[in-house]
Design an enzyme around this catalytic site. Structure first.
Site, PDB file in Angstrom:
ATOM      1  N   ARG A 175     -12.906 -53.146 -23.578  1.00  0.00           N
ATOM      2  CA  ARG A 175     -11.931 -52.453 -24.427  1.00  0.00           C
ATOM      3  C   ARG A 175     -10.982 -51.591 -23.592  1.00  0.00           C
ATOM      4  O   ARG A 175      -9.921 -51.217 -24.054  1.00  0.00           O
ATOM      5  CB  ARG A 175     -12.662 -51.534 -25.431  1.00  0.00           C
ATOM      6  N   ARG A 179      -5.236 -50.338 -14.736  1.00  0.00           N
ATOM      7  CA  ARG A 179      -3.805 -50.583 -14.511  1.00  0.00           C
ATOM      8  C   ARG A 179      -3.411 -50.220 -13.092  1.00  0.00           C
ATOM      9  O   ARG A 179      -3.816 -49.170 -12.578  1.00  0.00           O
ATOM     10  CB  ARG A 179      -2.962 -49.759 -15.481  1.00  0.00           C
ATOM     11  N   ARG A 251     -25.813 -45.294 -33.190  1.00  0.00           N
ATOM     12  CA  ARG A 251     -25.630 -44.011 -32.537  1.00  0.00           C
ATOM     13  C   ARG A 251     -24.910 -43.102 -33.523  1.00  0.00           C
ATOM     14  O   ARG A 251     -24.024 -43.545 -34.268  1.00  0.00           O
ATOM     15  CB  ARG A 251     -24.755 -44.160 -31.277  1.00  0.00           C
ATOM     16  N   ARG A 281     -17.230 -35.714 -24.630  1.00  0.00           N
ATOM     17  CA  ARG A 281     -15.809 -35.338 -24.576  1.00  0.00           C
ATOM     18  C   ARG A 281     -15.550 -34.105 -25.430  1.00  0.00           C
ATOM     19  O   ARG A 281     -16.377 -33.729 -26.281  1.00  0.00           O
ATOM     20  CB  ARG A 281     -14.924 -36.499 -25.028  1.00  0.00           C
ATOM     21  N   GLU A 302     -18.342 -33.174 -28.362  1.00  0.00           N
ATOM     22  CA  GLU A 302     -18.950 -34.335 -29.004  1.00  0.00           C
ATOM     23  C   GLU A 302     -20.228 -34.755 -28.266  1.00  0.00           C
ATOM     24  O   GLU A 302     -20.184 -35.021 -27.064  1.00  0.00           O
ATOM     25  CB  GLU A 302     -17.904 -35.465 -28.960  1.00  0.00           C
ATOM     26  N   TYR A 350     -18.351 -52.648 -34.840  1.00  0.00           N
ATOM     27  CA  TYR A 350     -17.389 -51.597 -34.528  1.00  0.00           C
ATOM     28  C   TYR A 350     -16.003 -52.135 -34.881  1.00  0.00           C
ATOM     29  O   TYR A 350     -15.526 -53.091 -34.273  1.00  0.00           O
ATOM     30  CB  TYR A 350     -17.435 -51.205 -33.043  1.00  0.00           C
ATOM     31  N   ASP A 352     -11.945 -51.188 -35.449  1.00  0.00           N
ATOM     32  CA  ASP A 352     -10.839 -50.241 -35.451  1.00  0.00           C
ATOM     33  C   ASP A 352     -10.175 -50.270 -36.830  1.00  0.00           C
ATOM     34  O   ASP A 352     -10.337 -51.227 -37.600  1.00  0.00           O
ATOM     35  CB  ASP A 352      -9.822 -50.615 -34.360  1.00  0.00           C
TER      36      ASP A 352
HETATM   37  P1  FAD Z   1     -16.036 -45.830 -43.555  1.00  0.00           P
HETATM   38  O1  FAD Z   1     -14.836 -45.071 -43.132  1.00  0.00           O
HETATM   39  O2  FAD Z   1     -17.325 -45.533 -42.881  1.00  0.00           O
HETATM   40  O3  FAD Z   1     -16.192 -45.628 -45.132  1.00  0.00           O
HETATM   41  C1  FAD Z   1     -17.371 -45.997 -45.849  1.00  0.00           C
HETATM   42  C2  FAD Z   1     -17.552 -45.017 -46.989  1.00  0.00           C
HETATM   43  O4  FAD Z   1     -18.614 -45.505 -47.819  1.00  0.00           O
HETATM   44  C3  FAD Z   1     -17.952 -43.618 -46.541  1.00  0.00           C
HETATM   45  O5  FAD Z   1     -17.063 -42.662 -47.045  1.00  0.00           O
HETATM   46  C4  FAD Z   1     -19.355 -43.437 -47.132  1.00  0.00           C
HETATM   47  O6  FAD Z   1     -19.574 -42.102 -47.573  1.00  0.00           O
HETATM   48  C5  FAD Z   1     -19.345 -44.409 -48.295  1.00  0.00           C
HETATM   49  N1  FAD Z   1     -20.687 -44.876 -48.678  1.00  0.00           N
HETATM   50  C6  FAD Z   1     -21.583 -45.503 -47.902  1.00  0.00           C
HETATM   51  N2  FAD Z   1     -22.687 -45.811 -48.586  1.00  0.00           N
HETATM   52  C7  FAD Z   1     -22.490 -45.375 -49.852  1.00  0.00           C
HETATM   53  C8  FAD Z   1     -23.285 -45.416 -51.047  1.00  0.00           C
HETATM   54  N3  FAD Z   1     -24.500 -45.984 -51.105  1.00  0.00           N
HETATM   55  N4  FAD Z   1     -22.772 -44.862 -52.160  1.00  0.00           N
HETATM   56  C9  FAD Z   1     -21.535 -44.289 -52.158  1.00  0.00           C
HETATM   57  N5  FAD Z   1     -20.739 -44.242 -51.058  1.00  0.00           N
HETATM   58  C10 FAD Z   1     -21.211 -44.776 -49.913  1.00  0.00           C
HETATM   59  N6  FAD Z   1     -10.420 -46.685 -35.321  1.00  0.00           N
HETATM   60  C11 FAD Z   1      -9.176 -46.715 -34.796  1.00  0.00           C
HETATM   61  O7  FAD Z   1      -8.402 -47.615 -35.124  1.00  0.00           O
HETATM   62  N7  FAD Z   1      -8.743 -45.750 -33.919  1.00  0.00           N
HETATM   63  C12 FAD Z   1      -9.549 -44.724 -33.520  1.00  0.00           C
HETATM   64  O8  FAD Z   1      -9.142 -43.879 -32.712  1.00  0.00           O
HETATM   65  C13 FAD Z   1     -10.860 -44.671 -34.045  1.00  0.00           C
HETATM   66  N8  FAD Z   1     -11.691 -43.680 -33.692  1.00  0.00           N
HETATM   67  C14 FAD Z   1     -12.964 -43.674 -34.164  1.00  0.00           C
HETATM   68  C15 FAD Z   1     -13.807 -42.661 -33.740  1.00  0.00           C
HETATM   69  C16 FAD Z   1     -15.121 -42.631 -34.181  1.00  0.00           C
HETATM   70  C17 FAD Z   1     -16.019 -41.512 -33.716  1.00  0.00           C
HETATM   71  C18 FAD Z   1     -15.595 -43.655 -35.038  1.00  0.00           C
HETATM   72  C19 FAD Z   1     -17.041 -43.695 -35.472  1.00  0.00           C
HETATM   73  C20 FAD Z   1     -14.753 -44.656 -35.495  1.00  0.00           C
HETATM   74  C21 FAD Z   1     -13.434 -44.683 -35.062  1.00  0.00           C
HETATM   75  N9  FAD Z   1     -12.535 -45.641 -35.508  1.00  0.00           N
HETATM   76  C22 FAD Z   1     -11.279 -45.688 -34.984  1.00  0.00           C
HETATM   77  C23 FAD Z   1     -12.938 -46.657 -36.511  1.00  0.00           C
HETATM   78  C24 FAD Z   1     -12.665 -46.217 -37.977  1.00  0.00           C
HETATM   79  O9  FAD Z   1     -13.404 -45.042 -38.255  1.00  0.00           O
HETATM   80  C25 FAD Z   1     -13.066 -47.363 -38.924  1.00  0.00           C
HETATM   81  O10 FAD Z   1     -12.233 -48.463 -38.673  1.00  0.00           O
HETATM   82  C26 FAD Z   1     -12.953 -47.016 -40.413  1.00  0.00           C
HETATM   83  O11 FAD Z   1     -13.525 -45.787 -40.727  1.00  0.00           O
HETATM   84  C27 FAD Z   1     -13.634 -48.095 -41.216  1.00  0.00           C
HETATM   85  O12 FAD Z   1     -13.453 -47.854 -42.598  1.00  0.00           O
HETATM   86  P2  FAD Z   1     -14.543 -48.317 -43.657  1.00  0.00           P
HETATM   87  O13 FAD Z   1     -13.960 -48.051 -44.986  1.00  0.00           O
HETATM   88  O14 FAD Z   1     -14.999 -49.694 -43.355  1.00  0.00           O
HETATM   89  O15 FAD Z   1     -15.818 -47.389 -43.387  1.00  0.00           O
HETATM   90  N1  UDP Z   2     -16.260 -45.176 -21.386  1.00  0.00           N
HETATM   91  C1  UDP Z   2     -16.696 -44.535 -20.236  1.00  0.00           C
HETATM   92  N2  UDP Z   2     -16.004 -43.446 -19.793  1.00  0.00           N
HETATM   93  C2  UDP Z   2     -14.930 -42.951 -20.425  1.00  0.00           C
HETATM   94  C3  UDP Z   2     -14.488 -43.599 -21.591  1.00  0.00           C
HETATM   95  C4  UDP Z   2     -15.181 -44.706 -22.054  1.00  0.00           C
HETATM   96  O1  UDP Z   2     -17.675 -44.936 -19.648  1.00  0.00           O
HETATM   97  O2  UDP Z   2     -14.365 -41.939 -19.966  1.00  0.00           O
HETATM   98  C5  UDP Z   2     -17.028 -46.339 -21.858  1.00  0.00           C
HETATM   99  C6  UDP Z   2     -18.055 -45.956 -22.938  1.00  0.00           C
HETATM  100  O3  UDP Z   2     -19.215 -46.748 -22.743  1.00  0.00           O
HETATM  101  C7  UDP Z   2     -17.354 -46.340 -24.214  1.00  0.00           C
HETATM  102  C8  UDP Z   2     -16.552 -47.571 -23.788  1.00  0.00           C
HETATM  103  O4  UDP Z   2     -16.156 -47.295 -22.428  1.00  0.00           O
HETATM  104  O5  UDP Z   2     -18.260 -46.639 -25.251  1.00  0.00           O
HETATM  105  C9  UDP Z   2     -15.342 -47.877 -24.635  1.00  0.00           C
HETATM  106  O6  UDP Z   2     -14.469 -46.763 -24.586  1.00  0.00           O
HETATM  107  P1  UDP Z   2     -13.641 -46.333 -25.852  1.00  0.00           P
HETATM  108  O7  UDP Z   2     -12.752 -45.219 -25.464  1.00  0.00           O
HETATM  109  O8  UDP Z   2     -13.058 -47.552 -26.477  1.00  0.00           O
HETATM  110  O9  UDP Z   2     -14.793 -45.722 -26.754  1.00  0.00           O
HETATM  111  P2  UDP Z   2     -14.848 -45.381 -28.302  1.00  0.00           P
HETATM  112  O10 UDP Z   2     -13.442 -45.292 -28.832  1.00  0.00           O
HETATM  113  O11 UDP Z   2     -15.642 -46.507 -28.859  1.00  0.00           O
HETATM  114  O12 UDP Z   2     -15.579 -44.072 -28.344  1.00  0.00           O
END
Ligand code: FAD
Ligand code: UDP
Length: 385
Positions: A175, A179, A251, A281, A302, A350, A352
């Protein structure tokens, strides 16, 4: 007259996007979420003391190459320019990520030009004996070599995933680009930005349709399914089946929130590459909205750990044992009629945000197509295995 009654479990992007499309097609849509707010994990909320827009469940940056998805989100919210420029602290210095020419020159104390840096990494750093990298570690050793791997990736990855990088698939590191120029944009997608008023405002507008009713603080259980013609379930796949085969590994993240008067770290995301710093981070949320001006600041430290029952599941682990269990849950899901499993948790992948929206649009389209053809609606739009 309504085309039928549908239930969306989850008011995140999956539930909102599918619900909106099907409400527009004439269905009566109910969206339930156990939380007190819509938006799922993309939820954003303005901090009342500082005025900063906080990414409550961790930083979310919108980036995509999918023109239709970009156009979709821009229909509901103005996206302002935002480039994610991540820094990392390691060995007492701050470096630029993803690994780029600046990182290489600073790390090795050199002044290499692009071709020279490429030759240096390939000939003197990379382990070219690895021809087909399988694990995260092999991928890193093959493309950046041991020194950069140990400074920036090894410790961070052990903290993030709770296991050795040799046990993780190469796809996780793929991912991140390497560069040989000074481009420090974390993503390489054509369209990137941040919603002017946050993701929750955008998702609120998606849900704002006369055919949609939203019920918060409402937990779904399977007995409710009978009241609807079809259910789109974006909760955890194993949770739907009351974990009867065991729990899929995730996780989770703990955010240690703190405030600061002024600018705490000068950037939105500062990673910590070393294992002995317990957090992965620090995010400083006001930098995600660079067009706003706030004196106060809200930051998150975090920490990643294994999810226990009751924790929010964040990252699916998807190692060999989990994939076997996933296969068994997929069989159960495919034998269940009237439910489509969607999104990050429903398909244990996972995803996005842009991929989540793309799959949600395709799922709604596929559903309408099945109804028109009079064929059963599949349990998954995209196979999770
Ligand atoms: P979710 O957002 O998880 O929504 C599911 C919902 O269902 C939740 O609100 C939950 O409460 C509800 N639910 C679950 N079970 C039940 C139940 N039994 N009854 C009622 N409600 C329920 N994507 C990016 O493009 N860019 C980013 O920078 C990025 N950063 C991220 C950072 C983190 C730490 C994480 C974990 C994800 C990140 N993502 C990012 C991914 C992004 O969060 C997801 O693509 C998005 O949230 C998915 O939407 P969803 O609706 O599938 O799931
Ligand atoms: N990663 C790392 N060092 C960094 C940033 C990322 O080792 O400073 C690794 C880590 O294992 C992470 C993966 O690269 O899960 C993908 O990075 P990304 O930033 O896409 O992580 P996410 O958005 O899933 O937290």
């Amino acid at each position: 007259m309504s085309a039928g009654k549908l239930l969306m479990v989850g008011a995140g992007l999956s539930g909102a996007v599918i619900g909106r499309r099907l409400a527009e097609a004439g269905y009566e849509v109910t969206v339930v979420d156990s939380r007190t707010h819509i938006g799922g994990n993309c939820h954003t909320e303005r901090d009342s003391d500082t005025g900063v827009m906080v990414h409550v469940y961790g930083p979310h940056i919108f980036h995509t190459d999918d023109a239709e998805v970009w156009s979709y989100v821009n229909t509901y919210e103005t996206f302002l320019p935002y480039k994610n420029r991540v820094k990392t602290t390691s060995r007492g210095q701050v470096f630029s990520l993803p690994v780029n020419l600046h990182t290489i020159n600073q790390f090795f104390d050199k002044t290499l030009r692009p071709d020279e840096a490429r030759a240096f990494i390939t000939e003197q750093q990379a382990d070219t004996s690895i021809t087909d990298p399988q694990s995260f570690e092999e991928q890193a050793l093959r493309f950046v070599g041991k020194d950069l791997y140990e400074a920036f990736f090894k410790g961070y990855t052990i903290k993030q995933w709770g296991c050795q990088p040799s046990e993780l698939p190469a796809s996780i590191l793929k991912r991140l680009p390497v560069r040989f120029n000074y481009d420090d944009n974390y993503f390489f997608h054509k369209y990137q930005g941040m919603p002017e008023n946050g993701y929750t405002a955008m998702i609120g507008k998606i849900l704002d349709h006369p055919g949609i009713t939203v019920k918060l603080e409402t937990v779904f259980d399977r007995a409710q399914a009978d009241q609807y013609d079809h259910v789109f379930y974006s909760g955890a796949l194993d949770g739907y089946f009351c974990y009867e085969l065991g729990r899929l590994g995730y996780r989770t993240l703990d955010f240690e929130r703190f405030t600061y008067d002024g600018d705490y770290q000068g950037c939105a995301v500062m990673n910590y590459g070393e294992e002995d710093v317990p957090y992965t981070r620090i995010t400083e949320h006001k930098h995600f909205s660079p067009w706003e001006d706030h004196q106060g600041s809200v930051c998150y430290r975090e920490f990643a750990r294994a999810a226990e029952p009751g924790d929010i599941p964040y990252y699916p682990i998807r190692q060999v044992a989990e994939k076997a269990l996933l296969g068994d849950y997929v069989k159960l899901a495919e034998a269940t009629r009237g439910v489509t499993f969607v999104g990050r948790l429903g398909t244990y992948r996972y995803l996005d945000m842009d991929v989540t929206i793309r799959e949600a649009l395709d799922t709604a389209h596929g559903f309408l197509d099945c109804i028109e053809r009079g064929v059963p609606v599949p349990a998954f739009c995209v196979s999770p295995v």
